[in-house]
Scaffold this motif. Structure first.
Motif, mmCIF file in Angstrom:
data_model
loop_
_atom_site.group_PDB
_atom_site.id
_atom_site.type_symbol
_atom_site.label_atom_id
_atom_site.label_comp_id
_atom_site.label_asym_id
_atom_site.label_seq_id
_atom_site.Cartn_x
_atom_site.Cartn_y
_atom_site.Cartn_z
ATOM 1 N N ASN A 71 0.827 -1.213 0.000
ATOM 2 C CA ASN A 71 0.000 0.000 0.000
ATOM 3 C C ASN A 71 0.860 1.261 0.000
ATOM 4 N N ALA A 72 1.916 1.273 0.830
ATOM 5 C CA ALA A 72 2.788 2.442 0.887
ATOM 6 C C ALA A 72 3.512 2.658 -0.443
ATOM 7 N N LEU A 73 3.977 1.577 -1.039
ATOM 8 C CA LEU A 73 4.671 1.670 -2.318
ATOM 9 C C LEU A 73 3.726 2.139 -3.415
ATOM 10 N N ASP A 74 2.504 1.653 -3.375
ATOM 11 C CA ASP A 74 1.490 2.050 -4.350
ATOM 12 C C ASP A 74 1.243 3.555 -4.275
ATOM 13 N N LYS A 75 1.153 4.100 -3.054
ATOM 14 C CA LYS A 75 0.915 5.537 -2.889
ATOM 15 C C LYS A 75 2.086 6.364 -3.420
ATOM 16 N N ARG A 76 3.308 5.914 -3.138
ATOM 17 C CA ARG A 76 4.480 6.663 -3.603
ATOM 18 C C ARG A 76 4.550 6.685 -5.124
ATOM 19 N N LEU A 77 4.295 5.534 -5.747
ATOM 20 C CA LEU A 77 4.370 5.481 -7.210
ATOM 21 C C LEU A 77 3.205 6.221 -7.855
ATOM 22 N N SER A 78 2.042 6.221 -7.207
ATOM 23 C CA SER A 78 0.914 6.990 -7.732
ATOM 24 C C SER A 78 1.225 8.481 -7.698
ATOM 25 N N ALA A 79 1.880 8.935 -6.605
ATOM 26 C CA ALA A 79 2.269 10.342 -6.507
ATOM 27 C C ALA A 79 3.304 10.694 -7.569
ATOM 28 N N LEU A 80 4.214 9.768 -7.847
ATOM 29 C CA LEU A 80 5.223 9.997 -8.874
ATOM 30 C C LEU A 80 4.581 10.153 -10.245
ATOM 31 N N SER A 81 3.598 9.303 -10.548
ATOM 32 C CA SER A 81 2.926 9.361 -11.845
ATOM 33 C C SER A 81 2.069 10.603 -11.979
ATOM 34 N N ALA A 82 1.605 11.138 -10.831
ATOM 35 C CA ALA A 82 0.708 12.301 -10.877
ATOM 36 C C ALA A 82 1.444 13.606 -11.050
ATOM 37 N N ARG A 83 2.775 13.615 -10.857
ATOM 38 C CA ARG A 83 3.522 14.861 -10.995
ATOM 39 C C ARG A 83 3.510 15.348 -12.438
ATOM 40 N N PRO A 84 3.242 16.625 -12.663
ATOM 41 C CA PRO A 84 3.274 17.143 -14.048
ATOM 42 C C PRO A 84 4.685 17.124 -14.600
ATOM 43 N N GLN A 85 4.829 16.684 -15.815
ATOM 44 C CA GLN A 85 6.130 16.608 -16.478
ATOM 45 C C GLN A 85 6.326 17.850 -17.343
ATOM 46 N N LEU A 86 7.366 18.636 -17.056
ATOM 47 C CA LEU A 86 7.640 19.825 -17.852
ATOM 48 C C LEU A 86 8.269 19.437 -19.181
ATOM 49 N N PRO A 87 7.917 20.085 -20.264
ATOM 50 C CA PRO A 87 8.517 19.758 -21.566
ATOM 51 C C PRO A 87 9.989 20.112 -21.577
ATOM 52 N N LYS A 88 10.774 19.294 -22.261
ATOM 53 C CA LYS A 88 12.198 19.549 -22.377
ATOM 54 C C LYS A 88 12.447 20.659 -23.398
ATOM 55 N N GLY A 89 13.571 21.388 -23.205
ATOM 56 C CA GLY A 89 13.923 22.441 -24.137
ATOM 57 C C GLY A 89 13.345 23.782 -23.747
ATOM 58 N N ALA A 90 13.448 24.737 -24.648
ATOM 59 C CA ALA A 90 12.960 26.089 -24.382
ATOM 60 C C ALA A 90 11.443 26.112 -24.302
ATOM 61 N N ILE A 91 10.923 27.020 -23.485
ATOM 62 C CA ILE A 91 9.472 27.160 -23.374
ATOM 63 C C ILE A 91 8.944 27.866 -24.615
ATOM 64 N N PRO A 92 7.920 27.303 -25.281
ATOM 65 C CA PRO A 92 7.377 27.958 -26.479
ATOM 66 C C PRO A 92 6.885 29.369 -26.169
ATOM 67 N N LYS A 93 6.944 30.248 -27.180
ATOM 68 C CA LYS A 93 6.549 31.635 -26.975
ATOM 69 C C LYS A 93 5.100 31.767 -26.551
ATOM 70 N N ASN A 94 4.218 30.890 -27.097
ATOM 71 C CA ASN A 94 2.807 31.011 -26.758
ATOM 72 C C ASN A 94 2.501 30.563 -25.333
ATOM 73 N N MET A 95 3.514 29.985 -24.630
ATOM 74 C CA MET A 95 3.317 29.570 -23.257
ATOM 75 C C MET A 95 3.985 30.542 -22.276
ATOM 76 N N ARG A 96 4.743 31.530 -22.782
ATOM 77 C CA ARG A 96 5.401 32.476 -21.908
ATOM 78 C C ARG A 96 4.415 33.554 -21.458
ATOM 79 N N PRO A 97 4.552 34.021 -20.208
ATOM 80 C CA PRO A 97 3.670 35.106 -19.756
ATOM 81 C C PRO A 97 3.984 36.387 -20.482
ATOM 82 N N PRO A 98 3.006 37.251 -20.692
ATOM 83 C CA PRO A 98 3.265 38.531 -21.380
ATOM 84 C C PRO A 98 4.186 39.415 -20.573
#
Length: 229
Positions: free
Chosen positions: A192-219
């Motif tokens: 159960n503990a391992l399941d929770k840790r891996l579920s939390a790992l999978s739920a983390r948002p993955q940032l795209p690699k490389g430069a941030i696209p211009k349409n995603m940058r704040p004005p």
């Protein structure tokens, strides 16, 4: 993750047996003759016993016939299921989700557009990775998943298999038996503990690699405006 198995009522169990019977009969030409023989032979042996010793032996003969029928159904349905599943993408995860015991299955935690995939399984043996697809491509996926999981699983054992028929690969026909024979390294609380840790790992948002696209940058000036509020 797959949920722990829930209790099934008697009516639902009979419905499931009927579905398995129909599935096997359509895909195995020997199933119906073997099923008939499994019922007829015990009853044929029971009839002389009933005539000689009385009707009390009839229920025993019926129970033996039902037992023989269930044994034939179990053996032939497993064979038919494996014949259908072999070579199908995602078959390993599907079979494990219906396997008895506490197996937490997450299908295709890593995959490619060519239908190569790695499934994550958590159970009493530890963490298991099952790869399906092209052996060269899936070994790369396995390496990535092993490095990612190594950060959170701690001392829990990690097993990995490539599903296939070539040398060094695990046949899908032997997969469930192989996993069932693995040592029980973890307690239910550990799982159960391992399941929770891996579920939390999978739920983390993955940032795209490389430069941030211009349409995603704040004005420009957005940060100054937010400070002034």
């Amino acid at each position: 993750m797959a949920k722990p198995q829930e209790k099934v009522s008697f009516g639902q169990r009979l419905k499931q047996i009927g579905m398995v019977f129909s599935f096997t009969a359509k895909r195995d030409k020997w199933f119906v003759p073997l099923a008939v023989a499994a019922v007829v032979l015990p009853l044929a042996v029971t009839v002389p016993v009933v005539l000689a010793w009385g009707w009390m032996w009839l229920p025993i003969g019926i129970l033996l016939a039902l037992l023989a029928l269930l044994i034939v159904l179990n053996l032939r349905s497993n064979t038919a299921m494996m014949n259908v599943a072999e070579g199908q993408p995602g078959a390993a995860a599907s079979l494990l989700e219906n396997m008895r015991g506490d197996w937490r299955v997450t299908p295709a935690v890593s995959s490619t557009t060519q239908m190569d995939m790695v499934h994550l399984v958590i159970g009493r043996p530890g963490v298991i990775l099952l790869a399906e697809g092209n052996p060269q491509r899936v070994r790369g996926l396995l390496g990535q998943e092993k490095r990612r999981l190594a950060k959170v699983i701690g001392s829990a054992p990690l097993y990995d298999y490539v599903i296939g028929t070539d040398e060094g690969e695990l046949s899908i026909r032997k997969m469930r038996m192989t996993l069932a024979r693995l040592p029980r390294n973890l307690t239910g609380r550990d799982v159960n503990a391992l399941d929770k840790r891996l579920s939390a790992l999978s739920a983390r948002p993955q940032l795209p690699k490389g430069a941030i696209p211009k349409n995603m940058r704040p004005p420009k000036g957005a940060f100054r405006q937010s400070r002034g509020r």
